[in-house]
Structures are given as C-alpha cells and as structure tokens.
Motif scaffolding. Structure first.
Motif: not given
Length: 167
Positions: A147-161
């Motif tokens: 799996f490759d990372s395509i983007k990040e979203k969210g902030k702080g503890m809710e930040k997701m890849i």
C-alpha cells in the motif's frame, strides 16, 4: 454478503464471518485498547451487532472475514464498499488480538490474503484504506504488502493517512 472465500497458510486461516464470530469480534473490538483505533469508537451492544450482521448478510458489496491463528479466533477484517464497476473496494475493520498474535506476522499474512481475494476472487484492481497516523504497526503492515500513501487528512489525534494498493 454470502461468500465462501477461505485461505490458510501456516497457522493462519481466514474464512467468512459467522454470527457467533461476529459477536466475538464485537467483544474484542469493544476493548478500550482496540476500540480507539476505529473511526466509530462507541461501545457496540450485542443487539447493535446483531442488526449490523443481518444487514451485512443482505449486502452484495461487503466481505467480512474471521481470522484464526493456531485454531483460535483472533480477529477479523473486511473488504467492503466494493464497487464492481470501478473495480475497487475499501479495506478495513482489521483487528487482531494483540495478546495472542503480537510479533507473529499474522497481520502480514492476513493482508496478503485480502489482496489475493480482492484480485483473484472479486476481480478488483484497487484497494484503498484509511489509518490513523499514530497507528504505526498497521501502517508498517500496509506498506509491507504494497500500500502507498496518497494523502493525509484531519488534524491532531484524528489525522489519517489514505492509502491504496493497485492489485
């Protein structure tokens, strides 16, 4: 979804999830040290799980699996939101009992199984997922199977890849 996809290797087996297994999955998922990794973090009751399972069986785009290690139920995972027109699906609901399988490579085998089923049995060309950025163990397994990372979203503890794998 009624399916019969079963794979095994060494001491690891994945198979379609039964109602009894879905309740075992719920009990494991409701543990605080596991529940916090899920987007929906609320405690799930037996009745809520029953209602979910009933809808799941009627779905045509969701494959839920039970995971066994050395003959013991240790968790579950799913290929869901299957879009046969786009040849893609989401991967998730992945949980393993760390008390039983930690450090044994079970996650890597299970992920390989999911990719095999997605490609060979479901005819998909892409799997995607979301994972919290602080879930380092899961991210390592996802990267290990391609799996490759395509983007990040969210902030702080809710930040997701957001990640994807071309099959």
């Amino acid at each position: 979804m009624d399916h019969n996809y079963i794979l095994s290797q060494n001491k690891v087996l994945i198979k379609p999830m039964s109602y009894d297994e879905c309740q075992k999955y719920r009990e494991l998922r409701n543990k605080e040290n596991i529940r916090h990794w899920f987007i929906y973090k609320n405690f799930i009751t037996e009745k809520e799980q029953y209602n979910w399972y009933k809808k799941y069986l009627e779905s045509d785009n969701d494959c839920m699996f039970s995971i066994y290690y050395d003959g013991r139920f240790v968790g579950g995972n799913a290929i869901y939101n299957i879009d046969f027109l786009k040849s893609e699906a989401e991967y998730g609901r992945f949980l393993l009992n760390p008390e039983i399988v930690s450090g044994k490579g079970v996650g890597k085998i299970v992920m390989k199984f999911a990719c095999i089923i997605a490609k060979q049995s479901l005819g998909l060309k892409r799997l995607y997922l979301k994972v919290y950025t602080n879930n380092i163990a899961a991210i390592k397994v996802y990267k290990y199977v391609g799996f490759d990372s395509i983007k990040e979203k969210g902030k702080g503890m809710e930040k997701m890849i957001c990640m994807e794998k071309i099959l």
